[in-house]
Design a protein around this motif. Structure first.
Motif, short mmCIF file in Angstrom:
data_model
loop_
_atom_site.label_atom_id
_atom_site.label_comp_id
_atom_site.label_asym_id
_atom_site.label_seq_id
_atom_site.Cartn_x
_atom_site.Cartn_y
_atom_site.Cartn_z
N ILE A 128 0.84 -1.20 0.00
CA ILE A 128 0.00 0.00 0.00
C ILE A 128 0.88 1.25 0.00
O ILE A 128 0.64 2.20 -0.76
CB ILE A 128 -0.95 0.01 1.21
CG1 ILE A 128 -2.00 -1.09 1.07
CG2 ILE A 128 -1.63 1.38 1.36
CD1 ILE A 128 -2.83 -1.31 2.32
N LEU A 129 1.88 1.27 0.86
CA LEU A 129 2.78 2.43 0.92
C LEU A 129 3.48 2.62 -0.42
O LEU A 129 3.58 3.75 -0.93
CB LEU A 129 3.81 2.25 2.03
CG LEU A 129 4.87 3.36 2.12
CD1 LEU A 129 4.23 4.72 2.40
CD2 LEU A 129 5.91 3.02 3.19
N ASP A 130 3.96 1.54 -1.01
CA ASP A 130 4.64 1.62 -2.30
C ASP A 130 3.71 2.19 -3.37
O ASP A 130 4.11 3.06 -4.17
CB ASP A 130 5.12 0.23 -2.71
CG ASP A 130 5.85 0.24 -4.05
OD1 ASP A 130 6.91 0.89 -4.16
OD2 ASP A 130 5.33 -0.38 -5.00
N ILE A 172 -1.44 2.40 6.89
CA ILE A 172 -0.01 2.72 6.78
C ILE A 172 0.38 3.86 7.72
O ILE A 172 1.53 3.94 8.16
CB ILE A 172 0.40 3.03 5.33
CG1 ILE A 172 -0.38 4.22 4.76
CG2 ILE A 172 0.24 1.80 4.45
CD1 ILE A 172 0.09 4.64 3.36
N CYS A 173 -0.57 4.74 8.04
CA CYS A 173 -0.28 5.81 8.99
C CYS A 173 -0.06 5.24 10.39
O CYS A 173 0.78 5.73 11.15
CB CYS A 173 -1.40 6.84 8.99
SG CYS A 173 -0.98 8.38 9.84
N LYS A 174 -0.80 4.21 10.73
CA LYS A 174 -0.58 3.54 12.02
C LYS A 174 0.81 2.93 12.08
O LYS A 174 1.48 2.96 13.12
CB LYS A 174 -1.63 2.45 12.23
CG LYS A 174 -3.01 2.97 12.60
CD LYS A 174 -3.98 1.79 12.78
CE LYS A 174 -5.37 2.29 13.18
NZ LYS A 174 -6.32 1.15 13.33
N ASP A 175 1.26 2.37 10.98
CA ASP A 175 2.57 1.74 10.92
C ASP A 175 3.70 2.77 11.01
O ASP A 175 4.65 2.62 11.79
CB ASP A 175 2.73 0.96 9.62
CG ASP A 175 2.22 -0.47 9.74
OD1 ASP A 175 1.70 -0.82 10.81
OD2 ASP A 175 2.33 -1.21 8.74
N LEU A 176 3.59 3.83 10.20
CA LEU A 176 4.69 4.79 10.09
C LEU A 176 4.61 5.92 11.11
O LEU A 176 5.62 6.58 11.39
CB LEU A 176 4.70 5.40 8.68
CG LEU A 176 5.00 4.47 7.52
CD1 LEU A 176 4.79 5.18 6.19
CD2 LEU A 176 6.42 3.96 7.60
N GLY A 177 3.42 6.16 11.64
CA GLY A 177 3.22 7.34 12.48
C GLY A 177 2.92 8.54 11.60
O GLY A 177 3.21 8.54 10.39
N ARG A 178 2.36 9.56 12.20
CA ARG A 178 1.97 10.74 11.43
C ARG A 178 3.18 11.38 10.74
O ARG A 178 3.17 11.61 9.54
CB ARG A 178 1.31 11.77 12.34
CG ARG A 178 -0.03 11.34 12.93
CD ARG A 178 -0.57 12.42 13.86
NE ARG A 178 -1.87 12.09 14.42
CZ ARG A 178 -2.07 11.44 15.56
NH1 ARG A 178 -1.01 11.03 16.27
NH2 ARG A 178 -3.29 11.18 16.00
N VAL A 179 4.22 11.68 11.50
CA VAL A 179 5.39 12.35 10.94
C VAL A 179 6.07 11.46 9.91
O VAL A 179 6.51 11.93 8.85
CB VAL A 179 6.38 12.75 12.05
CG1 VAL A 179 7.67 13.32 11.45
CG2 VAL A 179 5.75 13.77 12.99
N GLY A 180 6.14 10.17 10.17
CA GLY A 180 6.78 9.25 9.24
C GLY A 180 6.08 9.23 7.89
O GLY A 180 6.74 9.25 6.84
N LEU A 181 4.75 9.21 7.91
CA LEU A 181 4.02 9.19 6.64
C LEU A 181 4.14 10.53 5.92
O LEU A 181 4.32 10.56 4.70
CB LEU A 181 2.55 8.85 6.88
CG LEU A 181 1.68 8.74 5.62
CD1 LEU A 181 2.25 7.71 4.64
CD2 LEU A 181 0.23 8.42 5.96
N VAL A 182 4.03 11.62 6.65
CA VAL A 182 4.17 12.95 6.03
C VAL A 182 5.53 13.05 5.35
O VAL A 182 5.65 13.55 4.21
CB VAL A 182 4.00 14.07 7.06
CG1 VAL A 182 4.35 15.43 6.44
CG2 VAL A 182 2.57 14.09 7.60
N LYS A 183 6.56 12.57 6.02
CA LYS A 183 7.91 12.64 5.45
C LYS A 183 8.00 11.86 4.15
O LYS A 183 8.59 12.32 3.16
CB LYS A 183 8.92 12.10 6.47
CG LYS A 183 10.37 12.35 6.09
CD LYS A 183 11.31 11.99 7.24
CE LYS A 183 12.75 12.33 6.87
NZ LYS A 183 13.67 12.04 8.01
N GLU A 184 7.40 10.69 4.11
CA GLU A 184 7.44 9.85 2.91
C GLU A 184 6.71 10.51 1.74
O GLU A 184 7.24 10.57 0.61
CB GLU A 184 6.82 8.49 3.20
CG GLU A 184 7.64 7.61 4.12
CD GLU A 184 8.73 6.85 3.40
OE1 GLU A 184 8.90 7.04 2.18
OE2 GLU A 184 9.43 6.05 4.05
N VAL A 185 5.51 10.99 1.98
CA VAL A 185 4.71 11.52 0.86
C VAL A 185 5.26 12.85 0.36
O VAL A 185 5.22 13.13 -0.85
CB VAL A 185 3.22 11.63 1.23
CG1 VAL A 185 2.64 10.24 1.50
CG2 VAL A 185 2.98 12.54 2.42
#
Length: 391
Positions: A128-130, A172-185
């Protein structure tokens, strides 16, 4: 007042031979504000794709008369209803139509847990993240040069704890955390178009949003502007609310965009409703008294936002009534006729905040260009030149 929106500079007027145009009467006319006066430009989508009617043509013409900025819908679940079949051409037609008519288009949003693609649910979180990152690369790369402004991620504060229904992005937000997902996108969007203006956007304007932004900036995320939603279906929050929001978010020193603003001109939504989408009615009529109230409240907001140096944009979410939740939250009635709020905005943007005058060049071909910042048309002796007045 509004000095933060104005500039002046000396212009040297030259002819096609490069010679100074001396002692010449010059007409100065602001054609497009630097400040972004926005609207949810969803009506442009069917219009630009050939589905024209008297109603849509009227709405689009009224849009073009007042607004220089339009938000287009890229909700994944609607944009790509079937995997591998995105509505790229439809959105491209709308974006090009807006741009060709002097309206800066913005894409909204690239990542959001609501209106997400259901077909993502068959994949595991890594996949999903990919796919989310590839989706961002696809859209931002494809529309580069046409759409160069994006709400990269929407409503992150609630994203990992959203529990109304299961969805791929919350997973995926639960997995990465809020900041982690924001950083990726953000990294994916930045790589696809390094020159794009990238926003984070949220309706939750509490301290939680401040903490999130602070965490993202400390993690190295380059946020170009902070998106602030102000849907007010339950009544105007008042100028003190806007002053307080400005005071809290200006500390980041980043441009502020009021991305989604609504005020209803009919009965107010009951105050006990937590999620605005939970209030579903078949009809929600506008009223004469409500329209006058909407106009006055909207004018107060626009005057304050336009006068704040960090504010760069404000978007009225609905052009016409009935667009979202059947609410009378547009500046046009459902039949396309203009409400007092539309007339007020037309007067502010096209008259009170407009710059137009005549002046004369001196012996060296110089004249002073002074007024609201934006794109100007300079005309003299039957000739026209264009120039931008910036900061």
């Amino acid at each position: 007042m509004y000095e933060c929106r104005k500039s002046k500079k000396t212009v040297v007027l030259r002819n096609e031979k490069g010679e100074a145009v001396k002692n010449q009467v010059v007409k100065v006319n602001l054609k497009k504000h630097e400040f972004l006066f926005g609207v949810g430009a969803f009506d442009s989508l069917p219009y630009a794709n050939g589905y024209k009617s008297e109603i849509t043509e009227n709405r689009v013409n009224k849009l073009l008369k007042v607004y220089n900025y339009g938000t287009l819908p890229f909700y994944w679940g609607q944009f790509e209803r079937q995997e591998g079949q995105p509505n790229t051409q439809g959105l491209m037609n709308a974006a090009k139509f807006l741009k060709e008519n002097g309206v800066t288009p913005k894409g909204h949003p690239l990542c959001w847990h609501t209106v997400c693609a259901d077909w993502l649910m068959k994949y595991d979180n890594n996949k999903i993240l990919d796919m989310q990152l590839k989706r961002i690369d696809r859209e931002v790369s494809t529309f580069k040069g046409v759409i160069d402004m994006w709400d990269v991620i929407n409503e992150v504060v609630i994203m990992p704890i959203f529990d109304k229904y299961d969805n791929a992005v919350t997973r995926i937000c639960k997995d990465l955390g809020r900041v982690g997902l924001v950083k990726e996108v953000f990294a994916a969007a930045r790589q696809a178009n390094p020159d794009a203006t990238l926003l984070i956007n949220d309706f939750n304007l509490s301290t939680n949003y401040e903490i999130l932004i602070d965490g993202c900036l400390n993690a190295g995320v380059k946020i170009d502007a902070i998106g602030l939603q102000t849907h007010q279906h339950q009544g105007y929050r008042g100028i003190k609310f806007f002053e307080e929001v400005l005071k809290r978010f200006e500390v980041f020193g980043l441009p502020l965009h009021f991305t989604e603003n609504t005020l209803v001109s009919g009965e107010l939504m009951p105050p006990n409703i937590v999620d605005l989408n939970d209030f579903q009615v078949d009809k929600w009529p506008t009223t004469k008294e409500g329209e006058e109230r909407q106009k006055n409240e909207l004018e107060e907001i626009y005057r304050r936002v336009f006068d704040h140096p960090l504010c760069e944009a404000i978007t009225g979410w609905d052009l016409s009534d009935g667009a979202w939740l059947h609410a009378p939250s547009g500046v046009l009635r459902e039949d396309g006729s203009a409400k007092p709020s539309y007339e007020m905005l037309d007067n502010l943007i096209n008259r009170e905040w407009h710059t137009e005058y005549e002046t004369m060049t001196d012996e060296n071909g110089n004249f002073e260009l002074e007024g609201f910042r934006g794109e100007y048309e300079i005309s003299y002796n039957g000739k026209v030149q264009n120039i931008t007045l910036g900061k």
